[in-house]
Design a protein around this motif. Structure first.
Motif: not given
Length: 306
Positions: A55, A52, A65-67
């Motif tokens: 990023a 995580l 984008e991860r979130d």
């Protein structure tokens, strides 16, 4: 990435007259809400932190984008779990989010669109602001006003536009400071488990309760913020009775004895009786909660629940 939908907070016995505090009953113990947790596989009980955090190394765009991916997966998983679960009406659900994502319009668009597509009540969705993120402009950015004032206005705008609510995650750790709690429009304060191990833990919990009530005292809102104490387990020197006596009605930790799973379940009658007894203080020396050590040889960690 699978999401583990875990009981985030249980309603400890509450709303009883002071003279009846010795009568807390199992019927008053239950599941308050769920928190979506990132996991590599369903059986994992720890988040893939290094994955995580990649990023952040790559930059702001990748964090956002991860979130967005986490948000869509978390809410869609919760809707599916609720459809197969025991509740007539969905419980509140919370999802972690970075400060940078909340400053990004595309994240807010994804938030609004996902809630609409899944037919969720936006007010039942809580975004937990990560304690690892500073609230400050990046190099080259210009914010109007002081950082917390600017961010407060940003969150207030999201509340008006989308209808979600906000929590400070892991208060007392990282950047989750008193000023963050005092200056942001929040409905929840989640207390980091580390506070339970401080020498002045009870006084610190009293401070959190005062912070939760402060907006009511100042006439800004009719209801105080919800306080949730995280990490309640056998290693916690603070008992459920001590937590309850401070006016805190929600905890999160290894207190139900349930295995981690994506399904939504009611608490068993025995679990409710056990928690009620701990809150009553039937045995003041009894540990606050359970840990995986309570299941010797089981090999499956317990769900962090309440």
């Amino acid at each position: 990435m699978p999401r583990s939908l875990s009981t985030a907070a249980g309603v400890l016995p509450h709303r009883l007259p002071a003279r009846d505090h010795h009568r807390e009953k199992p019927a008053q113990v239950g599941v308050h809400s769920y928190e979506a947790l990132a996991r590599r596989a369903i059986g994992d009980q720890s988040a893939p932190f290094k994955m995580l955090e990649v990023a952040r190394t790559w930059g702001d765009h990748f964090v956002v984008e991860r979130d967005k991916i986490i948000l869509r997966k978390a809410l869609s998983s919760y809707v599916a779990a609720h459809a197969a679960g025991p509740w007539d009406v969905p419980k509140p659900v919370s999802v972690n989010v970075s400060v940078r994502s909340l400053l990004n319009d595309s994240y807010v668009d994804t938030l609004r669109e996902t809630i609409a597509e899944l037919h969720l009540d936006a007010g039942s969705v809580t975004l937990e602001i990560a304690e690892r993120d500073a609230i400050e402009p990046w190099d080259g950015e210009q914010w109007r006003g002081a950082p917390h004032t600017y961010f407060h206005n940003r969150l207030a705008g999201i509340v008006r536009d989308v209808g979600v609510v906000f929590a400070v995650d892991d208060f007392g750790a990282g950047y989750a400071s008193v000023s963050r709690v005092a200056e942001l429009p929040l409905t929840q304060i989640k207390v980091d488990r580390g506070i339970l191990h401080h020498r002045l833990a009870l006084q610190e919990l009293d401070l959190v309760v005062a912070l939760a009530r402060d907006p009511v005292e100042r006439g800004e809102t009719p209801t105080p913020r919800v306080v949730i104490v995280e990490g309640v387990d056998d290693e916690s020197p603070i008992t459920l009775r001590q937590i309850h006596k401070r006016g805190i009605r929600h905890v999160q930790g290894y207190v139900t004895g349930e295995r981690g799973a994506p399904e939504l379940r009611r608490l068993t009658t025995e679990t409710c009786k056990d928690i009620a007894a701990r809150v009553r203080g039937d045995d003041e020396n009894r540990p606050a909660g359970l840990t995986h050590r309570d299941r010797p040889g089981d090999g499956v960690p317990l769900r962090r629940s309440a």
